[in-house]
Motif scaffolding. Sequence first.
Motif, short mmCIF file in Angstrom:
data_model
loop_
_atom_site.label_atom_id
_atom_site.label_comp_id
_atom_site.label_asym_id
_atom_site.label_seq_id
_atom_site.Cartn_x
_atom_site.Cartn_y
_atom_site.Cartn_z
N ILE A 11 0.85 -1.19 0.00
CA ILE A 11 0.00 0.00 0.00
C ILE A 11 0.89 1.24 0.00
O ILE A 11 2.06 1.18 0.36
CB ILE A 11 -0.95 0.04 1.23
CG1 ILE A 11 -0.15 0.14 2.54
CG2 ILE A 11 -1.86 -1.17 1.25
CD1 ILE A 11 -1.02 0.45 3.75
N TYR A 12 0.30 2.35 -0.43
CA TYR A 12 1.03 3.62 -0.45
C TYR A 12 0.41 4.52 0.59
O TYR A 12 -0.77 4.88 0.49
CB TYR A 12 0.97 4.22 -1.86
CG TYR A 12 1.83 3.41 -2.80
CD1 TYR A 12 3.15 3.79 -3.06
CD2 TYR A 12 1.36 2.22 -3.36
CE1 TYR A 12 3.97 3.02 -3.87
CE2 TYR A 12 2.16 1.44 -4.17
CZ TYR A 12 3.47 1.85 -4.42
OH TYR A 12 4.28 1.08 -5.21
N VAL A 13 1.20 4.83 1.63
CA VAL A 13 0.69 5.58 2.77
C VAL A 13 1.06 7.05 2.61
O VAL A 13 2.20 7.38 2.29
CB VAL A 13 1.31 5.04 4.08
CG1 VAL A 13 0.83 5.85 5.28
CG2 VAL A 13 0.96 3.56 4.26
N ASN B 295 -4.02 10.36 7.26
CA ASN B 295 -4.13 9.03 7.83
C ASN B 295 -4.75 8.06 6.82
O ASN B 295 -5.58 7.24 7.18
CB ASN B 295 -5.00 9.11 9.09
CG ASN B 295 -4.51 8.14 10.14
OD1 ASN B 295 -3.43 7.57 10.01
ND2 ASN B 295 -5.32 7.93 11.16
N ILE B 296 -4.34 8.18 5.55
CA ILE B 296 -4.96 7.34 4.52
C ILE B 296 -3.90 6.65 3.66
O ILE B 296 -2.72 6.98 3.72
CB ILE B 296 -5.86 8.16 3.58
CG1 ILE B 296 -5.03 9.25 2.90
CG2 ILE B 296 -7.03 8.75 4.33
CD1 ILE B 296 -5.66 9.76 1.64
N ALA B 297 -4.36 5.68 2.88
CA ALA B 297 -3.44 4.96 2.01
C ALA B 297 -4.18 4.53 0.74
O ALA B 297 -5.41 4.61 0.66
CB ALA B 297 -2.88 3.74 2.73
N ILE B 298 -3.40 4.11 -0.25
CA ILE B 298 -3.98 3.62 -1.50
C ILE B 298 -3.35 2.26 -1.81
O ILE B 298 -2.13 2.09 -1.73
CB ILE B 298 -3.68 4.59 -2.67
CG1 ILE B 298 -4.22 6.00 -2.34
CG2 ILE B 298 -4.29 4.08 -3.97
CD1 ILE B 298 -3.86 7.04 -3.40
N ASN B 299 -4.19 1.29 -2.14
CA ASN B 299 -3.67 -0.04 -2.48
C ASN B 299 -2.92 0.05 -3.81
O ASN B 299 -3.34 0.74 -4.73
CB ASN B 299 -4.83 -1.03 -2.60
CG ASN B 299 -4.34 -2.47 -2.66
OD1 ASN B 299 -3.51 -2.83 -3.49
ND2 ASN B 299 -4.86 -3.29 -1.76
N PHE C 8 3.56 9.97 -0.97
CA PHE C 8 3.20 8.60 -0.58
C PHE C 8 4.44 7.72 -0.45
O PHE C 8 5.41 7.89 -1.19
CB PHE C 8 2.25 7.99 -1.62
CG PHE C 8 0.84 8.50 -1.52
CD1 PHE C 8 -0.10 7.84 -0.74
CD2 PHE C 8 0.45 9.65 -2.20
CE1 PHE C 8 -1.40 8.31 -0.65
CE2 PHE C 8 -0.85 10.14 -2.11
CZ PHE C 8 -1.78 9.46 -1.34
N GLU C 9 4.37 6.79 0.46
CA GLU C 9 5.48 5.87 0.67
C GLU C 9 4.96 4.43 0.61
O GLU C 9 3.91 4.12 1.18
CB GLU C 9 6.09 6.14 2.05
CG GLU C 9 7.49 5.58 2.22
CD GLU C 9 7.99 5.78 3.65
OE1 GLU C 9 8.91 5.04 4.05
OE2 GLU C 9 7.45 6.66 4.36
N GLU C 10 5.70 3.55 -0.06
CA GLU C 10 5.26 2.15 -0.19
C GLU C 10 5.53 1.38 1.10
O GLU C 10 6.60 1.48 1.68
CB GLU C 10 6.00 1.47 -1.35
CG GLU C 10 5.46 0.08 -1.65
CD GLU C 10 6.22 -0.60 -2.79
OE1 GLU C 10 5.97 -0.26 -3.95
OE2 GLU C 10 7.07 -1.46 -2.49
#
Lengths: 359, 359
Positions: free
Chosen positions: A164-166, A171-175, A194-196
């Motif tokens: 995921i990318y945080v 406080n969210i992330a993307i798959n 974003f960080e993996e």
Amino acid sequence: MKDIGSEEFIMSTLQNKEVWEKTDRWDDKKVDIWFKSELKNGNQVGFGWSHEEPIVDLMKSYITSYNDLPRFVHQFQNKLRNETRAKSGVIRCREFIMKDMYAFCGSDEENMEFYNKSTEAYLKVFKRIGLGDITYVTSAAGGVFTDKFSHEFQTLCESGEDLIYVHKDNNIAINKEIYNEETVKKMGLEMNDFEEKKAAEVGNIFNFGTSKCEQMDLYFSDKEGNRKPVYLSSYGIGITRLMGVLVEVFHDDKGIIWPEAVAPFKKHLIVLGEDKEVVDAAEELYKKIIDNSEEVLFDDRTNVTAGAKFADADLIGIPQRLIISKKTLAENSVEVKERSSADSRLVPLTEMLAVVEGI
Amino acid sequence: MKDIGSEEFIMSTLQNKEVWEKTDRWDDKKVDIWFKSELKNGNQVGFGWSHEEPIVDLMKSYITSYNDLPRFVHQFQNKLRNETRAKSGVIRCREFIMKDMYAFCGSDEENMEFYNKSTEAYLKVFKRIGLGDITYVTSAAGGVFTDKFSHEFQTLCESGEDLIYVHKDNNIAINKEIYNEETVKKMGLEMNDFEEKKAAEVGNIFNFGTSKCEQMDLYFSDKEGNRKPVYLSSYGIGITRLMGVLVEVFHDDKGIIWPEAVAPFKKHLIVLGEDKEVVDAAEELYKKIIDNSEEVLFDDRTNVTAGAKFADADLIGIPQRLIISKKTLAENSVEVKERSSADSRLVPLTEMLAVVEGI
């Protein structure tokens, strides 16, 4: 779940072919994790890997009018999935307990209100068990469940199967499956932020809109008597996997460190030696704890060394360890040590008994 | 179960072929109620219809010495059985909840002691739920489980599938399958003293002696270091079927009459009319009951007639019905009626609140 208005119930493992054919999810080419068998009369029967179709089918008997909406139900039920590779212990297995919840609503607004309320409730659950800081509401593709976006609850975990990318501030992330310039821009964010990370999916929520109920013919009459399809959203927490994730996150080289909220016992009472005085004192404390409805694991084994008892206590990982021995009794005390800390302390027995009795 | 020393645990639905082959109970010709499916690698997998084999297999990791005995475990678990004919609602169905308990002992004496203790515990269970007077410890053949005699708990019930012969004086019975002159004489009784009755099997207990553990290679070292097979007995209560039997026994032409010990709610609170004063009084009583951890079903539907509410209450069968209406409030009272009785009475609200609060 009850606090947000859901009623507990339970559905069967055995699944009807006809019900799943309505949404074209019986076919093994469409859903490749079915376990199936045959009744004596030759009819096929499936074993539940999800319960969206049967709950919609069931609700046809309960929902006909706007008076019957909204309706929220949940169960703690055993799912069976014919995974090609079961792995990482209970993180991915062919049989596991899921808490699944279903919301039936009369409008998109009502549905989204419950969707948001459930998101908050889920975050509260993960916070209570100590995973709050490393669990993210993560945008994801719908997968087999829906063709719209869905949200996953992803917990950072080295043995997790997902990437995921945080976001560094939010406080969210993307798959990873939907992480691209377009998605990020839609959210009004920058890819640089974003960080993996590796993560394990511990929960997910899906908004079906009216699509599933249209497929399965679940309609209701609104106040004006118009026939309208019901809105459906579904909410899952993988209880069994969550247990595995907790162990992955909370452990050291000696064993598990259970968070208090989900520990199988709150206290682990160890008696050392077989002197009557020592055993009696331990038994008395044990009974006092039990009488006050606290959960305690009592290690009164006589054929095991002190070292082995300590090692077992560390391995099992109960939050608080209590030791009664000749040495502690010489000071009228019990030795208390938290599993999460290296330090132990002596607490007078009278004080411990008072604490246990809630005085 | 805990009172007689058993620990609760749970086993999986998915079953290994290899484990069941050890006792020759995998073969469909030997056991004709298996549901089976296939893993992705082509290996067969079964769905648990009983758990004797897997628990014996599991215990090999826990029992090696006399120090590890006796050991008692039980679970509430979903059984799957490929019955040719599912019938009588939940009395015989393909999926049901069973409470199954297993005793592992080092000697015949220890095993029989637990067997007798469990018999008493089971009778206590049936007594508590109101079936004590019509439930008999019944001698039966071993069936698929064992080739020795076993004991069933049979409850007199017109829709039961079994025929049993009940002794006119003693509190015992014999299953038709072994009812003959020889059996009766062995018991020192007379055939003339038995009467044929229809009954439903709600529980059963089996003593395997050492046979099952010998087949599955579960041995222990006794105090002298000799290798000996473990004694096994198993104990089941068919929870789902029991629910059906309760309804068969406790009902009238209006619906179910749940015994208090197993009623889904203790009280059924009905509010009649929509006057604010009436609704407020009902809500207050409802909250008081909930706050005192009592189970109450609250019928606050506004689109339903009083007659329909009463009919639903009778159908659902909660033990105590409470009604709050303009009429009862005029006397500062609530109408109380037991489901099992035709008479209702007015109880002052203050008194009802005091009862609820346990004052």
